[in-house]
Design a protein around this motif. Structure first.
Motif, PDB file in Angstrom:
ATOM      1  N   ALA A 146      11.665   5.916  14.841  1.00 17.99           N
ATOM      2  CA  ALA A 146      11.895   4.574  15.373  1.00 17.99           C
ATOM      3  C   ALA A 146      11.454   3.537  14.350  1.00 17.99           C
ATOM      4  O   ALA A 146      10.456   3.714  13.656  1.00 17.99           O
ATOM      5  N   GLU A 147      12.213   2.477  14.264  1.00 21.55           N
ATOM      6  CA  GLU A 147      11.944   1.405  13.306  1.00 21.55           C
ATOM      7  C   GLU A 147      12.097   0.070  14.019  1.00 21.55           C
ATOM      8  O   GLU A 147      13.079  -0.146  14.722  1.00 21.55           O
ATOM      9  N   VAL A 148      11.127  -0.804  13.854  1.00 16.83           N
ATOM     10  CA  VAL A 148      11.148  -2.125  14.475  1.00 16.83           C
ATOM     11  C   VAL A 148      11.101  -3.171  13.372  1.00 16.83           C
ATOM     12  O   VAL A 148      10.305  -3.057  12.438  1.00 16.83           O
ATOM     13  N   SER A 149      11.966  -4.180  13.464  1.00 17.55           N
ATOM     14  CA  SER A 149      11.968  -5.226  12.437  1.00 17.55           C
ATOM     15  C   SER A 149      11.314  -6.496  12.985  1.00 17.55           C
ATOM     16  O   SER A 149      11.462  -6.832  14.161  1.00 17.55           O
ATOM     17  N   HIS A 150      10.577  -7.158  12.108  1.00 24.04           N
ATOM     18  CA  HIS A 150       9.829  -8.370  12.465  1.00 24.04           C
ATOM     19  C   HIS A 150      10.066  -9.435  11.396  1.00 24.04           C
ATOM     20  O   HIS A 150      10.300  -9.124  10.234  1.00 24.04           O
ATOM     21  N   ILE A 151       9.933 -10.689  11.811  1.00 13.64           N
ATOM     22  CA  ILE A 151       9.845 -11.807  10.870  1.00 13.64           C
ATOM     23  C   ILE A 151       8.449 -12.393  11.038  1.00 13.64           C
ATOM     24  O   ILE A 151       8.012 -12.661  12.154  1.00 13.64           O
ATOM     25  N   VAL A 152       7.745 -12.547   9.927  1.00 15.08           N
ATOM     26  CA  VAL A 152       6.370 -13.046   9.943  1.00 15.08           C
ATOM     27  C   VAL A 152       6.331 -14.339   9.130  1.00 15.08           C
ATOM     28  O   VAL A 152       6.849 -14.392   8.011  1.00 15.08           O
ATOM     29  N   TYR A 153       5.733 -15.372   9.712  1.00 11.85           N
ATOM     30  CA  TYR A 153       5.598 -16.660   9.034  1.00 11.85           C
ATOM     31  C   TYR A 153       4.127 -16.889   8.705  1.00 11.85           C
ATOM     32  O   TYR A 153       3.265 -16.785   9.566  1.00 11.85           O
ATOM     33  N   LEU A 154       3.849 -17.207   7.436  1.00 14.94           N
ATOM     34  CA  LEU A 154       2.501 -17.508   6.957  1.00 14.94           C
ATOM     35  C   LEU A 154       2.496 -18.880   6.292  1.00 14.94           C
ATOM     36  O   LEU A 154       3.516 -19.317   5.760  1.00 14.94           O
ATOM     37  N   VAL A 155       1.335 -19.524   6.277  1.00 12.24           N
ATOM     38  CA  VAL A 155       1.190 -20.785   5.553  1.00 12.24           C
ATOM     39  C   VAL A 155       1.277 -20.495   4.057  1.00 12.24           C
ATOM     40  O   VAL A 155       0.707 -19.526   3.562  1.00 12.24           O
ATOM     41  N   TYR A 156       1.995 -21.320   3.331  1.00 14.71           N
ATOM     42  CA  TYR A 156       2.091 -21.203   1.875  1.00 14.71           C
ATOM     43  C   TYR A 156       0.774 -21.674   1.267  1.00 14.71           C
ATOM     44  O   TYR A 156       0.341 -22.798   1.497  1.00 14.71           O
ATOM     45  N   ASP A 157       0.103 -20.801   0.532  1.00 16.32           N
ATOM     46  CA  ASP A 157      -1.107 -21.188  -0.180  1.00 16.32           C
ATOM     47  C   ASP A 157      -1.202 -20.377  -1.471  1.00 16.32           C
ATOM     48  O   ASP A 157      -0.285 -19.628  -1.814  1.00 16.32           O
ATOM     49  N   SER A 158      -2.311 -20.514  -2.167  1.00 17.03           N
ATOM     50  CA  SER A 158      -2.447 -19.859  -3.475  1.00 17.03           C
ATOM     51  C   SER A 158      -2.435 -18.337  -3.366  1.00 17.03           C
ATOM     52  O   SER A 158      -2.050 -17.652  -4.312  1.00 17.03           O
ATOM     53  N   ARG A 159      -2.845 -17.767  -2.245  1.00 17.63           N
ATOM     54  CA  ARG A 159      -2.845 -16.308  -2.074  1.00 17.63           C
ATOM     55  C   ARG A 159      -1.498 -15.800  -1.567  1.00 17.63           C
ATOM     56  O   ARG A 159      -1.028 -14.760  -1.994  1.00 17.63           O
ATOM     57  N   THR A 160      -0.895 -16.503  -0.605  1.00 18.03           N
ATOM     58  CA  THR A 160       0.341 -15.993  -0.003  1.00 18.03           C
ATOM     59  C   THR A 160       1.567 -16.201  -0.890  1.00 18.03           C
ATOM     60  O   THR A 160       2.545 -15.487  -0.738  1.00 18.03           O
ATOM     61  N   ARG A 161       1.523 -17.131  -1.795  1.00 15.46           N
ATOM     62  CA  ARG A 161       2.709 -17.352  -2.641  1.00 15.46           C
ATOM     63  C   ARG A 161       2.978 -16.187  -3.580  1.00 15.46           C
ATOM     64  O   ARG A 161       4.079 -16.036  -4.086  1.00 15.46           O
ATOM     65  N   GLY A 162       1.980 -15.340  -3.826  1.00 18.30           N
ATOM     66  CA  GLY A 162       2.158 -14.202  -4.717  1.00 18.30           C
ATOM     67  C   GLY A 162       2.577 -12.916  -4.014  1.00 18.30           C
ATOM     68  O   GLY A 162       2.657 -11.865  -4.639  1.00 18.30           O
ATOM     69  N   ILE A 163       2.854 -12.972  -2.706  1.00 14.29           N
ATOM     70  CA  ILE A 163       3.235 -11.766  -1.969  1.00 14.29           C
ATOM     71  C   ILE A 163       4.617 -11.294  -2.421  1.00 14.29           C
ATOM     72  O   ILE A 163       5.572 -12.068  -2.434  1.00 14.29           O
ATOM     73  N   THR A 164       4.690 -10.034  -2.811  1.00 17.24           N
ATOM     74  CA  THR A 164       5.955  -9.410  -3.193  1.00 17.24           C
ATOM     75  C   THR A 164       6.124  -8.127  -2.386  1.00 17.24           C
ATOM     76  O   THR A 164       5.135  -7.470  -2.039  1.00 17.24           O
ATOM     77  N   PRO A 165       7.366  -7.736  -2.081  1.00 16.86           N
ATOM     78  CA  PRO A 165       7.580  -6.530  -1.283  1.00 16.86           C
ATOM     79  C   PRO A 165       7.042  -5.252  -1.929  1.00 16.86           C
ATOM     80  O   PRO A 165       6.588  -4.354  -1.230  1.00 16.86           O
ATOM     81  N   ALA A 166       7.065  -5.161  -3.231  1.00 12.18           N
ATOM     82  CA  ALA A 166       6.637  -3.929  -3.899  1.00 12.18           C
ATOM     83  C   ALA A 166       5.122  -3.755  -3.905  1.00 12.18           C
ATOM     84  O   ALA A 166       4.633  -2.628  -3.955  1.00 12.18           O
ATOM     85  N   ASP A 167       4.373  -4.841  -3.830  1.00 17.59           N
ATOM     86  CA  ASP A 167       2.924  -4.769  -4.040  1.00 17.59           C
ATOM     87  C   ASP A 167       2.065  -5.075  -2.822  1.00 17.59           C
ATOM     88  O   ASP A 167       0.849  -5.001  -2.903  1.00 17.59           O
ATOM     89  N   PHE A 168       2.670  -5.448  -1.695  1.00 18.47           N
ATOM     90  CA  PHE A 168       1.890  -5.852  -0.532  1.00 18.47           C
ATOM     91  C   PHE A 168       2.458  -5.255   0.749  1.00 18.47           C
ATOM     92  O   PHE A 168       3.632  -4.901   0.818  1.00 18.47           O
ATOM     93  N   ARG A 169       1.603  -5.179   1.776  1.00 18.32           N
ATOM     94  CA  ARG A 169       2.015  -4.826   3.130  1.00 18.32           C
ATOM     95  C   ARG A 169       1.099  -5.553   4.100  1.00 18.32           C
ATOM     96  O   ARG A 169       0.058  -6.090   3.705  1.00 18.32           O
ATOM     97  N   LEU A 170       1.488  -5.599   5.370  1.00 19.83           N
ATOM     98  CA  LEU A 170       0.702  -6.278   6.398  1.00 19.83           C
ATOM     99  C   LEU A 170       0.152  -5.266   7.388  1.00 19.83           C
ATOM    100  O   LEU A 170       0.791  -4.246   7.650  1.00 19.83           O
ATOM    101  N   LYS A 171      -1.012  -5.584   7.952  1.00 21.18           N
ATOM    102  CA  LYS A 171      -1.568  -4.781   9.041  1.00 21.18           C
ATOM    103  C   LYS A 171      -1.817  -5.686  10.228  1.00 21.18           C
ATOM    104  O   LYS A 171      -2.438  -6.735  10.095  1.00 21.18           O
ATOM    105  N   LEU A 172      -1.290  -5.266  11.381  1.00 22.63           N
ATOM    106  CA  LEU A 172      -1.546  -5.915  12.662  1.00 22.63           C
ATOM    107  C   LEU A 172      -2.366  -4.934  13.473  1.00 22.63           C
ATOM    108  O   LEU A 172      -1.807  -4.030  14.090  1.00 22.63           O
ATOM    109  N   GLY A 173      -3.666  -5.051  13.420  1.00 20.56           N
ATOM    110  CA  GLY A 173      -4.513  -4.056  14.068  1.00 20.56           C
ATOM    111  C   GLY A 173      -4.346  -2.719  13.364  1.00 20.56           C
ATOM    112  O   GLY A 173      -4.588  -2.605  12.172  1.00 20.56           O
ATOM    113  N   ASP A 174      -3.871  -1.713  14.092  1.00 14.88           N
ATOM    114  CA  ASP A 174      -3.635  -0.408  13.468  1.00 14.88           C
ATOM    115  C   ASP A 174      -2.168  -0.210  13.092  1.00 14.88           C
ATOM    116  O   ASP A 174      -1.786   0.833  12.591  1.00 14.88           O
ATOM    117  N   ARG A 175      -1.324  -1.207  13.319  1.00 18.45           N
ATOM    118  CA  ARG A 175       0.100  -1.134  12.969  1.00 18.45           C
ATOM    119  C   ARG A 175       0.310  -1.597  11.527  1.00 18.45           C
ATOM    120  O   ARG A 175      -0.318  -2.540  11.075  1.00 18.45           O
TER     121      ARG A 175
END
Length: 127
Positions: free
Chosen positions: A64-93
């Motif tokens: 099973a696969e679930v797709s999400h759209i996540v919105y974050l504030v643009y700042d000095s840390r979030t502007r460098g997020i790239t698909p190859a080098d980062f992932r998100l954790k929502l609790g244990d997900r």
């Protein structure tokens, strides 16, 4: 192109805490670098919208696969997020990032297109 200027979501809409994990490397017993998710981590408030999901079978495993759209504030840390080098954790997900956008190049909000892969389960029925 949009007719009106982009307006970012208010702080009240970003009501979910997410942990952004960077890919890192650690040496194994032989000294070779092994990739892992022990790199730099930071936490941000986010708005998470679930778009939908899908199920498919692969080698008698239901996936099973679930797709999400996540919105974050643009700042000095979030502007460098790239698909190859980062992932998100929502609790244990875990959400894998497929794409990252600076909406309308406004430097106000980052839009991430993510997929969550559920653990495969053994399928007992045949198609």
């Amino acid at each position: 192109m949009r007719d009106r200027a982009y307006k970012p979501r208010g702080a009240g809409r970003r009501n979910v805490k997410v942990v952004i994990q960077a890919k890192g490397t650690n040496p194994d017993a032989t000294g070779h670098k092994v990739p892992n998710w022990d790199g730099d981590t930071f936490e941000r408030s986010a708005a998470v919208i679930t778009r939908g999901g899908a199920e498919n079978r692969r080698f008698d495993q239901l996936r099973a696969e679930v797709s999400h759209i996540v919105y974050l504030v643009y700042d000095s840390r979030t502007r460098g997020i790239t698909p190859a080098d980062f992932r998100l954790k929502l609790g244990d997900r875990v959400l894998n990032i497929g794409a990252a956008f600076d909406i309308d190049q406004a430097h106000a909000e980052i839009e991430l297109h993510c997929t969550e892969i559920m653990k495969p389960r053994h399928c007992t029925t045949r198609l």
